[in-house]
Design a protein around this motif. Structure first.
Motif, PDB file in Angstrom:
ATOM      1  N   LYS A  39      -2.028  -1.690  -9.378  1.00  0.00           N
ATOM      2  CA  LYS A  39      -1.361  -0.531  -8.776  1.00  0.00           C
ATOM      3  C   LYS A  39       0.057  -0.344  -9.312  1.00  0.00           C
ATOM      4  CE  LYS A  39       1.855  -2.623  -6.021  1.00  0.00           C
ATOM      5  NZ  LYS A  39       2.148  -3.841  -6.597  1.00  0.00           N
ATOM      6  N   ILE A  41       3.597   1.215  -7.653  1.00  0.00           N
ATOM      7  CA  ILE A  41       4.279   1.864  -6.534  1.00  0.00           C
ATOM      8  C   ILE A  41       5.334   2.799  -7.142  1.00  0.00           C
ATOM      9  CG2 ILE A  41       5.629   1.574  -4.432  1.00  0.00           C
ATOM     10  CD1 ILE A  41       4.375  -1.153  -4.060  1.00  0.00           C
ATOM     11  N   GLU A  45       8.445   0.787  -2.060  1.00  0.00           N
ATOM     12  CA  GLU A  45       8.220  -0.648  -1.859  1.00  0.00           C
ATOM     13  C   GLU A  45       9.312  -1.245  -0.957  1.00  0.00           C
ATOM     14  OE1 GLU A  45       9.271   1.103  -4.736  1.00  0.00           O
ATOM     15  OE2 GLU A  45       8.192  -0.193  -6.137  1.00  0.00           O
ATOM     16  N   HIS A  46       9.001  -2.298  -0.311  1.00  0.00           N
ATOM     17  CA  HIS A  46       9.827  -3.007   0.683  1.00  0.00           C
ATOM     18  C   HIS A  46      10.003  -2.201   1.969  1.00  0.00           C
ATOM     19  CE1 HIS A  46      10.633  -6.670  -1.427  1.00  0.00           C
ATOM     20  NE2 HIS A  46      10.859  -5.981  -2.525  1.00  0.00           N
ATOM     21  N   VAL A  48       8.175   0.033   2.994  1.00  0.00           N
ATOM     22  CA  VAL A  48       6.834   0.211   3.561  1.00  0.00           C
ATOM     23  C   VAL A  48       6.475  -0.951   4.505  1.00  0.00           C
ATOM     24  CG1 VAL A  48       5.586  -0.899   1.635  1.00  0.00           C
ATOM     25  CG2 VAL A  48       4.467   0.910   2.924  1.00  0.00           C
ATOM     26  N   VAL A  49       7.065  -2.116   4.262  1.00  0.00           N
ATOM     27  CA  VAL A  49       6.829  -3.274   5.137  1.00  0.00           C
ATOM     28  C   VAL A  49       7.387  -2.983   6.538  1.00  0.00           C
ATOM     29  CG1 VAL A  49       7.409  -5.731   5.474  1.00  0.00           C
ATOM     30  CG2 VAL A  49       6.863  -4.876   3.174  1.00  0.00           C
ATOM     31  N   PRO A 180       1.662  -8.701   4.332  1.00  0.00           N
ATOM     32  CA  PRO A 180       1.654  -7.523   3.456  1.00  0.00           C
ATOM     33  C   PRO A 180       1.586  -6.222   4.245  1.00  0.00           C
ATOM     34  CG  PRO A 180      -0.511  -8.545   3.480  1.00  0.00           C
ATOM     35  CD  PRO A 180       0.382  -9.411   4.329  1.00  0.00           C
ATOM     36  N   SER A 181       2.127  -5.159   3.658  1.00  0.00           N
ATOM     37  CA  SER A 181       2.081  -3.850   4.331  1.00  0.00           C
ATOM     38  C   SER A 181       0.669  -3.265   4.303  1.00  0.00           C
ATOM     39  CB  SER A 181       3.023  -2.878   3.620  1.00  0.00           C
ATOM     40  OG  SER A 181       2.548  -2.626   2.310  1.00  0.00           O
ATOM     41  N   ASP A 184      -0.804  -2.482  -1.222  1.00  0.00           N
ATOM     42  CA  ASP A 184      -1.404  -2.984  -2.471  1.00  0.00           C
ATOM     43  C   ASP A 184      -2.930  -2.994  -2.385  1.00  0.00           C
ATOM     44  OD1 ASP A 184       1.234  -3.442  -3.033  1.00  0.00           O
ATOM     45  OD2 ASP A 184       0.961  -5.488  -3.750  1.00  0.00           O
ATOM     46  N   THR A 228       6.220 -12.182  -4.647  1.00  0.00           N
ATOM     47  CA  THR A 228       6.355 -11.082  -3.683  1.00  0.00           C
ATOM     48  C   THR A 228       6.769 -11.623  -2.315  1.00  0.00           C
ATOM     49  OG1 THR A 228       4.721  -9.743  -4.834  1.00  0.00           O
ATOM     50  CG2 THR A 228       5.088  -9.220  -2.523  1.00  0.00           C
ATOM     51  N   VAL A 232      10.050 -10.415  -0.288  1.00  0.00           N
ATOM     52  CA  VAL A 232       9.929  -9.788   1.039  1.00  0.00           C
ATOM     53  C   VAL A 232      10.754 -10.591   2.055  1.00  0.00           C
ATOM     54  CG1 VAL A 232       8.300  -9.300   2.926  1.00  0.00           C
ATOM     55  CG2 VAL A 232       7.718  -8.669   0.580  1.00  0.00           C
ATOM     56  N   GLY A 312       7.128  -2.465  -7.470  1.00  0.00           N
ATOM     57  CA  GLY A 312       6.637  -3.723  -6.898  1.00  0.00           C
ATOM     58  C   GLY A 312       7.760  -4.427  -6.153  1.00  0.00           C
ATOM     59  N   ALA A 313       7.629  -5.721  -6.040  1.00  0.00           N
ATOM     60  CA  ALA A 313       8.559  -6.462  -5.177  1.00  0.00           C
ATOM     61  C   ALA A 313       9.909  -6.723  -5.826  1.00  0.00           C
ATOM     62  CB  ALA A 313       7.918  -7.783  -4.769  1.00  0.00           C
TER      63      ALA A 313
HETATM   64  C1  MEV Z   1       4.594  -5.404  -3.219  1.00  0.00           C
HETATM   65  O1  MEV Z   1       3.745  -4.914  -4.233  1.00  0.00           O
HETATM   66  C2  MEV Z   1       5.052  -4.301  -2.321  1.00  0.00           C
HETATM   67  C3  MEV Z   1       5.967  -4.730  -1.186  1.00  0.00           C
HETATM   68  O2  MEV Z   1       6.366  -3.529  -0.511  1.00  0.00           O
HETATM   69  C4  MEV Z   1       5.280  -5.677  -0.227  1.00  0.00           C
HETATM   70  C5  MEV Z   1       4.199  -4.995   0.612  1.00  0.00           C
HETATM   71  O3  MEV Z   1       4.122  -3.768   0.659  1.00  0.00           O
HETATM   72  O4  MEV Z   1       3.441  -5.749   1.242  1.00  0.00           O
HETATM   73  C6  MEV Z   1       7.236  -5.391  -1.708  1.00  0.00           C
END
Ligand code: MEV
Length: 351
Positions: A39, A41, A45-46, A48-49, A180-181, A184, A228, A232, A312-313
């Protein structure tokens, strides 16, 4: 709003050769295959957690798992690179899922993830699983989710239990990433295209395809692999110290994802690029960029990209740049600095 099912269909990208599943388990060589996408992003990212929206896409390459019944006393999984056929790791797991072990390579988390996946299926015999990974690992391209989806789909298909795939992937991703959110794994199981993803605490999961014109991007590996889970956790620690500020940064990131969804639909590339730059600045405030990532973004913009950001992370890994006219100039500029990359076109009309 569309349901997650529309892009996350456990039985998709799986097939069985030589025999129907579950018939005459011993006599015939039954082989099932499952595929999961890597994937990218594009936004979010981040953040989204923490329940903010994101925009992301599944890539055509990712991971392919071949699954068959075995005569061994234990379940075995071998992970190879598609690029050089190198074995990254060989892991095994007792039939009762009790004793897990690493035979070769660096597979500490992999064998726990394998056991977590197996735990969601009713296995009449031990399994031999061979996984080929088609992207570099640990650089923000979602290799672990691609692997989890490929393995779970392959096992689900072989055993005729596709309804278990979803939860098996979730369990595996928890081993790899802690909390994880879900973004992924959703992209790993998606169809081609760009998706708006939102899983706010107080509302339902929303995964909507964005009807964007074909999107051309350049991607390069600017830094070494990073964990990752560690990145996070680092953001979580910063948020504990500066909760209001970090929540504001996350809000900005979520707002770029919402704005980008509209700009992508309109094919307004200038705006999409600017939003990528804003998103990158916000990620810098979270502490997840590096000197090399920032430099690769500057080089891309200098070579004509309309915007660039880490994907990504972070902490290392990949940069994505928006190159609607083609990625050649950006890839050349990156190569001059020693970063190898590739061009990708994302189009929801392609397979
Ligand atoms: C990792 O690919 C994406 C992050 O937002 C972690 C997540 O969404 O679980 C950093």
């Amino acid at each position: 709003m569309v349901s997650s099912r529309e892009c996350f269909n456990p039985s998709e990208e799986t097939f069985v050769t030589k025999s129907e599943p579950q018939k005459d388990l011993g006599a015939e060589a039954v082989v099932a295959r499952g595929h999961g996408r890597a994937k990218l992003i594009l936004f979010g990212e981040h953040a989204v957690v923490y329940g903010k929206p994101a925009v992301a896409a599944g890539l055509p390459r990712g991971a392919t798992a071949t699954v068959q019944f075995s005569d061994a006393a234990v379940h075995q999984l071998t992970l190879r690179s598609a690029l050089d056929e190198d074995v990254y790791a060989r892991v095994e797991c007792g039939a009762a899922l009790d004793n897990v072990g690493v035979d070769a390579g660096d597979g500490e988390r992999l064998c726990k993830a394998f056991a977590a996946i197996l735990g969601h299926f009713d296995c009449p015999k031990t399994l031999q699983v061979d996984v080929t990974i088609e992207v570099p690992m640990g650089v923000g391209l979602g290799s672990s989710a691609a692997l989890s989806v490929a393995v779970a789909r392959g096992i689900g298909q072989l055993l005729g239990q596709p309804e278990q795939v979803d939860e098996a992937v979730d369990a595996s991703e928890r081993v790899f990433h802690g909390n994880p959110s879900g973004l992924d794994q959703m992209m790993a199981a998606s169809k081609s295209g760009v998706y708006f993803y939102a899983r706010a605490y107080d509302s339902e999961l929303e995964v909507a395809p964005i009807e964007a014109p074909a999107l051309t991007l350049a991607v390069c590996e600017a830094g070494p692999a990073a964990s990752t889970a560690a990145m996070v956790e680092m953001v979580a620690q910063r948020r504990l110290r500066e909760s209001q500020l970090i929540d504001s940064v996350n809000q900005v990131i979520g707002d770029t994802a919402r704005a980008a969804s509209a700009a992508l639909t309109d094919g307004d590339w200038a705006r999409v690029g600017e939003l990528m730059d804003i998103n990158h600045g916000a990620l810098s405030s979270l502490g997840v960029t590096t000197r090399a990532i920032d430099a690769a973004c500057h080089v891309a913009r200098g070579a004509g990209a309309l915007g660039a950001k880490l994907t990504g992370a972070g902490g290392g890994g990949c940069v994505v740049a928006l190159t609607p006219g083609g990625a050649e100039d950006v890839l050349k500029a990156w190569a001059e600095h020693g970063w190898s990359g590739f061009e990708v076109t994302i189009d929801h009309r392609s397979k």
